[in-house]
Design a protein around this motif. Structure first.
Motif, PDB file in Angstrom:
ATOM      1  N   THR A   1      -5.373  14.976   0.759  1.00 33.46           N
ATOM      2  CA  THR A   1      -6.658  15.318   0.142  1.00 33.46           C
ATOM      3  C   THR A   1      -6.499  15.980  -1.218  1.00 33.46           C
ATOM      4  O   THR A   1      -7.496  16.369  -1.827  1.00 33.46           O
ATOM      5  CB  THR A   1      -7.444  16.277   1.070  1.00 33.46           C
TER       6      THR A   1
ATOM      7  N   ASP B   1      -4.175   2.331  -4.145  1.00 36.48           N
ATOM      8  CA  ASP B   1      -4.469   1.419  -3.034  1.00 36.48           C
ATOM      9  C   ASP B   1      -5.720   0.595  -3.333  1.00 36.48           C
ATOM     10  O   ASP B   1      -5.773  -0.614  -3.035  1.00 36.48           O
ATOM     11  CB  ASP B   1      -4.659   2.211  -1.739  1.00 36.48           C
TER      12      ASP B   1
ATOM     13  N   THR C   1      -5.425  11.593  -4.079  1.00 33.90           N
ATOM     14  CA  THR C   1      -6.434  10.873  -4.853  1.00 33.90           C
ATOM     15  C   THR C   1      -5.798   9.767  -5.685  1.00 33.90           C
ATOM     16  O   THR C   1      -6.323   8.647  -5.769  1.00 33.90           O
ATOM     17  CB  THR C   1      -7.191  11.856  -5.770  1.00 33.90           C
TER      18      THR C   1
ATOM     19  N   ARG D   1       0.848  -1.194   0.000  1.00 37.34           N
ATOM     20  CA  ARG D   1       0.000   0.000   0.000  1.00 37.34           C
ATOM     21  C   ARG D   1       0.884   1.243   0.000  1.00 37.34           C
ATOM     22  O   ARG D   1       2.019   1.210   0.478  1.00 37.34           O
ATOM     23  CB  ARG D   1      -0.918   0.035   1.237  1.00 37.34           C
TER      24      ARG D   1
ATOM     25  N   LYS E   1      -1.839   9.633   3.002  1.00 37.78           N
ATOM     26  CA  LYS E   1      -3.118  10.202   3.426  1.00 37.78           C
ATOM     27  C   LYS E   1      -3.108  11.700   3.121  1.00 37.78           C
ATOM     28  O   LYS E   1      -2.616  12.515   3.891  1.00 37.78           O
ATOM     29  CB  LYS E   1      -3.344   9.971   4.927  1.00 37.78           C
TER      30      LYS E   1
ATOM     31  N   SER F   1      -4.759   6.980  -3.369  1.00 38.26           N
ATOM     32  CA  SER F   1      -5.944   6.228  -2.944  1.00 38.26           C
ATOM     33  C   SER F   1      -6.429   5.297  -4.051  1.00 38.26           C
ATOM     34  O   SER F   1      -6.813   4.150  -3.787  1.00 38.26           O
ATOM     35  CB  SER F   1      -7.052   7.205  -2.543  1.00 38.26           C
ATOM     36  N   SER F   2      -6.385   5.779  -5.290  1.00 37.41           N
ATOM     37  CA  SER F   2      -6.801   4.941  -6.423  1.00 37.41           C
ATOM     38  C   SER F   2      -5.883   3.731  -6.579  1.00 37.41           C
ATOM     39  O   SER F   2      -6.345   2.619  -6.863  1.00 37.41           O
ATOM     40  CB  SER F   2      -6.793   5.772  -7.706  1.00 37.41           C
TER      41      SER F   2
END
Length: 491
Positions: free
Chosen positions: A235, A246, A240, A229, A233, A243-244
């Motif tokens: 924003t 992950d 983004t 991973r 973290k 996060s995609s």
């Protein structure tokens, strides 16, 4: 080179700052020079105005000779002229209305006359006699040093210009001040640029650090490590993206597990089919060899062997049929023809078929219909096949003289219960009863293929039917089907 993006960002940022600094330097130099010039002009103009005011009474209605004599005399006017440079802190020239020039201080010994003035200087004097205060650098060539000159008219009592004050101030001091300001500016910009480069380098490293983590994560994903991973973290857009990635890693991990599951199912399926085929083929081959080799010559024994081969052939035929049905039902492209059908009639038909199968074991089959409003959307033959699989198993595992109860009732959905009082299913076997070739070794199931409940489950899935199983060893088993009611208004 590692961190290429951070290096580029730092270089780009430094170049942008350098261009900005150069632009600021030129702008500051121009503005500072103009500001210094304006301040010097204001100061010279103020001093020249004071001198003109003081000289006005002396020059008003004075002749050339009187002015010259006054300048050489010890009167108040002469003393004022002799100390004028010290008072004004600059070189002061006086031009009277007769265009006679009076100088004081160090330049007085050179005996400048009006005719000695350069062309540009004469124009300045002319403009001042016209009543204007004028600035010029034309006297620099005459004085052999850069000077800034202000020309101020001396007005008489009637408002007539009776003379001109020419106040000369060296421009060297102004240039030195500008040069010092530029040096200070360059030093400040250099320090600011060094600090900015340091900060930009740190910021670029901070910016590229998550990109490096994303790169490392994608490389591990490419190598098949789906547990990795990014652990970022944020924003912003980088967060983004992380996060995609992950989410992609999670999906790839799930796909890998699903692939492993499918591979295991495939291997189990091949092993199951091989096992199911091996026994009947072995029996058929052994019987044929015995007949062909003349081992069995008695007609009755030979007929018995042929009957056994026929039985094993029927089993193979049933196995192939079940495999074909299961393959069709598991194929999502296979369309099930659905239409409104009365579930009550399907259960009545299944009960009649079950009674014929249950008769040799004297097993009774009962049917209780709690409502005749039992229309569902489905394929008659497949729904009947699903119920018959469960009823057939109930008959197999029921004791002689046992009972099988089929019951239908209605709530928000339709419910069908098939309950027997047979041997029951152990709790550890319940989760696997719908798997392919999940077959018990009980003597009652010797003719089974292990595919019946798997087929029933696929039929249920195709019709949005859920199946709940409750069983207790020695007390029997109950299958409960939850079937959506047919809604003619629902498209």
């Amino acid at each position: 080179m590692k961190n290429k993006i951070s290096v580029r960002l730092a270089v780009y940022f430094a170049l942008a700052l350098l261009v900005f600094a150069v632009a600021i330097s030129f702008t500051f130099t121009a503005l500072f020079r103009q500001h210094t010039l304006d301040m010097t002009k204001q100061d010279l103009e103020a001093r020249a105005a004071v001198i003109a005011e003081k000289l006005s009474p002396y020059l008003d209605n004075q002749t050339h000779d009187s002015a010259q004599n006054a300048g050489q005399s010890g009167t108040g006017y002469g003393a004022f002229l002799r100390n004028l440079d010290a008072i004004a802190m600059a070189d002061v020239w006086i031009v009277d209305k007769n265009l006679d020039m009076v100088t004081s201080g160090a330049v007085a010994s050179k005996n400048y006359t009006y005719q000695d003035l350069p062309l540009g200087a004469e124009e300045v004097v002319s403009e001042v006699f016209a009543g204007k205060t004028t600035f010029s650098e034309s006297f620099s060539s005459l004085l052999e040093t850069p000077v800034l000159t202000v020309g101020t008219p001396i007005f008489g009592e009637t408002g007539e210009v009776v003379g001109v004050v020419l106040l000369h101030s060296s421009a060297l001091g102004m240039d030195d001040a500008i040069a010092q300001g530029i040096i200070i500016l360059i030093i400040s910009i250099g320090v600011a640029l060094a600090v900015s480069i340091f900060i930009s380098t740190r910021l670029s490293l901070t910016f590229t650090r998550p990109l490096t983590a994303i790169k490392n994560t994608t490389q591990k994903l490419a190598k098949g490590d789906y547990s990795v991973r990014t652990d970022i973290k944020r924003t912003d857009e980088i967060g983004t993206l992380a996060s995609s990635i992950d989410v992609l890693a999670v999906r790839l991990r799930e796909a890998e597990r699903q692939s492993e599951k499918f591979e295991k199912m495939r291997n189990d399926f091949v092993a199951g089919v091989s096992h199911e085929l091996r026994t009947p083929l072995t029996v058929i081959r052994g019987s044929l060899e015995a007949l062909l080799d003349g081992v069995v010559t008695d007609p009755d024994r030979a007929r018995e062997y042929m009957g056994q081969m026929l039985s094993e052939t029927r089993l193979l035929q049933r196995l192939v049929g079940d495999l074909l049905d299961l393959a069709k039902l598991q194929n999502m492209d296979f369309k099930t023809e659905k239409q409104p059908v009365p579930l009550c009639d399907i259960l009545r038909d299944a009960k009649r078929g079950a009674e014929n199968v249950a008769a040799p074991k004297e097993v009774s089959v009962s049917l209780e219909l709690g409502s005749e409003d039992c229309v569902m959307l489905g394929d008659w033959d497949r729904i009947r096949q699903m119920f018959m699989v469960v009823i057939d198993n109930a008959i197999k595992f029921s004791p002689r003289g046992g009972e099988i109860a089929i019951r239908l009732w209605k709530d928000k959905n339709l419910f069908v219960s098939i309950k027997d009082n047979g041997r029951g299913i152990p709790k550890d076997e319940l989760p696997d009863i719908f798997d392919k070739f999940a077959k018990t070794d009980h003597p009652a199931n010797q003719g089974g293929t292990g595919l019946g409940l798997a087929i029933a489950k696929q039929i249920a899935v195709r019709h949005d039917i859920s199946i709940n199983v409750q069983s207790e060893v020695g007390a029997g088993t109950e299958f409960i089907f939850v079937i959506p009611k047919y809604d003619p208004d629902k498209k």
